[in-house]
Design an enzyme around this catalytic site. Structure first.
Site: not given
Lengths: 380, 65
Positions: A85, A327
């Protein structure tokens, strides 16, 4: 060492962007950044791409030239960076280092991810690859499960409550409701957040960021500009949860923050706003503590007090954060820079904060195995 | 030799078929931690657990009686 500035930023909306592929999303974000810079794209000497797992999500590998080509930048070195991420943050970190060192004068950083169109189970399986395959993924330790283990320990150790986790979600949904580029623009209450569908105890659906598509781009330059990158630091920590000394703090964030504050010659108390990695609500609480904004164990009460709201003493995730803005993994770290630049330039509309001289972003990979901390300062 | 330890943290995972419990266990003698599946009764943080016989490819523990 050269000083580094941001010439321009651009991003797509984050969300379920059906019918739009990686190339198109990256192209839109890069065109927006190039347009915002108001400079000739032929000045760009390299393209750094942040992307977690396009091969698994879309079948597309070899993203460097694909993304560069989407902005008419064929010919320049174009490379993909992967740090789970924190892929976008890592691409930015390497671009900043290259410009600082004088290797390039202008680098275009583009973060992109196309995640939707897969089943929830398949997304969970792909995301589990950001953890330890042997000791976590094999057991069915999805990322919500890993952060649930972290949350449970934080609750046990410090008395953090479910209501305090929910307060993070409520705040970030409220902020996203005013962000036209956000994925989840629905205002929610504490009661709704607490009553969400269980995902991994104690986390419910409202504690989790959504699965999103999107892209973001930042033009990094050695030319003077309105926003300066005064620090950008990346650090690592243990990959597996079982190998961490503590699971209520991320060593990588503490290390990256320490280096960033040193680079900038600043203290945590000088930061006026922050965009932090709230992939799960507990991650925002831990970020507050690891970045030195509040003592360990005190973040829950701090968020509940309203201190991190738009009108609070330290506005956090005014964009809506990962939790509600969305996200799209590889785009996240680059998108945080776009959101912070928007605030520093006074262009955040209803979400605009009052103090806008210095801000910080924090982009986390896996369960804290990579962290990138960046500090930006307005120069005019 | 079957291992024993104390639950450091735990969660029950939903939405992936039948709910299942995972626990991070601090193993007895050495402080090393291990992520395990817990079978049977739900184990709470601080509770003692022990490894059980299993044909699965990952460690399975249960609450110590």
């Amino acid at each position: 060492m050269k000083r580094v500035h941001i010439a321009g930023v651009g991003k797509t909306a984050f969300g379920v962007l059906s019918g739009r592929g990686l190339r198109e999303l990256a192209g839109e974000a890069m065109e927006a950044a190039i347009g915002a810079a108001g400079r000739d794209r032929r000045e760009i000497e390299a393209v750094y791409v942040g992307n977690f797992d396009a091969p698994s999500f879309t079948g597309q590998n070899h993203l460097g030239p694909l993304v560069a080509g989407a902005a008419g930048l064929e010919g320049v070195p174009a490379t993909r960076f992967e740090a789970a991420c924190a892929s976008g943050g890592s691409a930015l970190f390497h671009a900043v280092q290259a410009v600082r060192a004088g290797l390039y004068r202008n680098v275009l950083v583009c973060g992109v991810e196309k995640m939707t169109g897969q089943t929830t189970a398949r997304v969970a399986e792909i995301l589990a690859g950001a953890g330890d395959a042997d000791s976590e993924a094999r057991l069915g330790a999805t990322f919500p499960a890993i952060f649930a283990l972290i949350a449970r320990r934080h609750m046990h150790q410090y008395g953090t409550t479910r209501e305090q986790l929910a307060a993070v979600a409520v705040k970030n949904h409220w902020n996203a409701s005013m962000n036209p580029q956000a994925h989840l623009r629905k205002v929610i209450s504490i009661e709704q957040a607490l009553a969400g569908k269980p995902v991994a105890d104690p986390l419910t659906l409202y504690d989790c960021s959504p699965v999103s598509d999107g892209a973001a781009a930042v033009w990094v330059t050695s030319e003077p500009g309105e926003v300066e990158v005064v620090a950008c630091a990346q650090a690592s920590g243990a990959l597996a949860l079982a190998d961490k000394r503590e699971i209520t703090t991320f060593e990588a964030t503490r290390r990256a923050a320490r280096r960033a504050y040193e680079e900038a010659g600043m203290e945590p108390g000088e930061i006026q706003l922050a965009e932090v990695h709230d992939c799960f609500t507990i991650a925002e609480l831990i970020a507050m503590e690891d970045l030195g904004f509040i003592e360990a164990g005190e973040s829950g009460a701090w968020v509940e007090s309203g201190a991190t709201g738009i009108d609070g003493s330290l506005p956090v995730n005014t964009s809506g954060g990962l939790k509600a803005k969305g996200h799209p993994i590889g785009a996240t770290g680059v998108g945080q820079i776009c959101d912070l630049v928007q605030q520093l330039r006074g262009q955040a509309g209803e979400r605009q904060v009052a103090r806008r001289d210095v801000g910080l972003t924090q982009n986390l990979g896996g369960s804290g195995a990579t962290s990138v901390v960046t500090i930006l300062r307005r120069t005019v | 030799m079957m291992r024993e330890g104390i639950v450091w943290s735990e969660t029950v995972v939903h939405g992936m078929g039948e709910p299942y419990q995972l626990a991070l266990v601090e193993l007895q003698g050495g402080g090393r931690r291990l992520l395990v599946r817990v079978r049977g009764e739900r184990a709470e943080v601080g509770e003692r657990v022990r490894e059980r016989e299993s044909a699965s490819e990952y460690p399975e523990f249960e609450v110590s009686k």
